[in-house]
Design a protein around this motif. Sequence first.
Motif, short mmCIF file in Angstrom:
data_model
loop_
_atom_site.label_atom_id
_atom_site.label_comp_id
_atom_site.label_asym_id
_atom_site.label_seq_id
_atom_site.Cartn_x
_atom_site.Cartn_y
_atom_site.Cartn_z
N ALA A 5 0.93 -1.19 -0.13
CA ALA A 5 -0.09 0.28 0.14
C ALA A 5 1.02 1.26 -0.11
CB ALA A 5 -0.81 0.14 1.20
N ARG A 6 0.32 2.44 -0.13
CA ARG A 6 0.83 3.66 0.02
C ARG A 6 -0.19 4.26 1.11
NH1 ARG A 6 5.44 5.63 -2.45
NH2 ARG A 6 4.46 7.45 -3.10
N TYR A 7 1.01 4.85 2.09
CA TYR A 7 0.53 5.35 3.43
C TYR A 7 0.52 7.07 3.38
CZ TYR A 7 0.05 6.58 8.37
OH TYR A 7 -0.20 7.26 9.79
N TYR A 8 -0.51 7.80 3.44
CA TYR A 8 -0.31 9.27 3.81
C TYR A 8 -0.67 9.44 5.29
CZ TYR A 8 -0.47 9.45 -1.28
OH TYR A 8 -0.30 9.59 -2.58
N ASP A 9 0.31 10.06 6.01
CA ASP A 9 -0.11 10.09 7.49
C ASP A 9 -0.79 11.48 7.74
OD1 ASP A 9 1.68 12.53 6.98
OD2 ASP A 9 3.34 11.61 8.19
N GLY A 10 -1.31 12.22 6.76
CA GLY A 10 -2.08 13.55 6.88
C GLY A 10 -1.31 14.87 7.20
N LEU A 11 0.00 14.63 7.48
CA LEU A 11 0.98 15.66 8.21
C LEU A 11 1.67 16.05 6.96
CD1 LEU A 11 1.95 13.96 11.46
CD2 LEU A 11 0.00 15.66 11.04
N VAL A 12 2.22 15.55 6.27
CA VAL A 12 3.07 15.96 4.99
C VAL A 12 2.43 15.10 3.72
CG1 VAL A 12 5.31 16.10 6.45
CG2 VAL A 12 4.72 13.94 5.27
N SER A 13 2.79 15.91 2.54
CA SER A 13 2.09 15.62 1.34
C SER A 13 2.67 14.29 0.74
CB SER A 13 2.18 16.66 0.32
OG SER A 13 3.28 16.96 0.18
N SER A 14 3.85 13.81 1.01
CA SER A 14 4.49 12.71 0.46
C SER A 14 3.80 11.50 1.04
CB SER A 14 5.92 12.57 0.64
OG SER A 14 6.18 12.83 1.81
N ALA A 15 4.10 10.32 0.30
CA ALA A 15 3.54 9.15 0.76
C ALA A 15 4.71 8.23 0.95
CB ALA A 15 2.51 8.42 -0.53
N GLN A 16 4.23 7.17 1.96
CA GLN A 16 5.30 6.28 2.17
C GLN A 16 4.87 4.91 1.58
OE1 GLN A 16 6.80 6.46 6.31
NE2 GLN A 16 5.26 8.22 6.75
N ASP A 17 5.97 4.04 1.27
CA ASP A 17 5.61 2.54 0.96
C ASP A 17 5.18 1.91 2.02
OD1 ASP A 17 5.75 3.00 -1.97
OD2 ASP A 17 8.00 2.63 -2.11
#
Length: 370
Positions: A5-17
């Motif tokens: 999945a791709r995870y967005y923490d809602g704090l920064v615009s970039s996503a994490q694998d």
Amino acid sequence: MAIPARYYDGLVSSAQDAELRYEQDAGGALVVLGPSGAELARWPAGALHLVPAPRGEIRLGANGVADGARIVVRGDDYIGRIRATLPLLTQRQEQERGRQIRLMALSTLALAAVIAAYIFGVPLIASRLVQLVPPGWEDGVGQTVASQIEASIGGDAGLPLCDADPESLANRAIARFAQAALADTNAPFTPDVRVVRSDIPNAFAVPGGRVYLFSALLDAARTPDEFAGVLAHELGHVVHRHGMEQLVSTAGTGLLVGFILGDMTGISVAAGVGASIIDARFSRAAEREADRFAARVAQRLDFQPWALANLIGRVAQDSDFDRALALFNTHPLTEERLRDLTLLGQDRPSGLEPPFTEAEWRAISIMCRR
């Protein structure tokens, strides 16, 4: 097997694998693991919900997390596994869709109710709403409407008055008649009658006491009774504030909102309605009230109120239909109205003063002739 999945923490615009793992302990939870295996987030299954996503993708959000926090999964196989593991997501999606449909239905009904009130409700209670309008505000609205009418009639050249001298014999006679007609009526307005050059045989009143009478209608009047009848009728619209009532019916609740917000000039609601007043048709009740007012004036001044019917009928038979349309359309001469005007002219007192002297009527009748 974990789900990529791709995870967005809602704090920064970039996503994490990330990888997703579902744990069933304590009601179930969706665990988000980073590339190193570290736990990035743990979302309770009961807080999960679907977020709108394009085809071939599923997006998950959760209550109680940062706005914008999302888990994005692509691929039909992985999406199918998530839906199979979390069937509540589909149920909640259906519930949300049903809620939105109900909300849209209620909004549509509310809009329909507002439209119905605007089209049917406001005109029905317009006469009562007018009583809430202060005369000073109506006068300001009338000036706004009058300026539009005069601009549409005269353009840059200004209003083409038949006689611009207020002290002329004709204008003084008309002003005296208007003041006498409004005597003892407690009308809050000062009548202002303006005779204007126009090929259209028409007459109308605007809010605030101003009356316009077109020269073609004056030329069509053969007797002072006919002229006095149409003028008294229009002054009846002034006394009963029918022009303001018509404007309330046209502008609807916007006029009252303007009053509440302090728009004492009426510009916000009167703009653009001036020209429509010329061709506005009052209700039958308003026409009856204006006719009865003319009859009451005829109880004090020596003219026959049914002469108005003669004038309207003659104009309606004019060979030029376009010229006849104005007065006949805005003041329809129904059989009921003709009968009432005839009855109103009966049993008048004797020894009344005529509305105009012979010299005054002669001056009035030729005031628009070049």
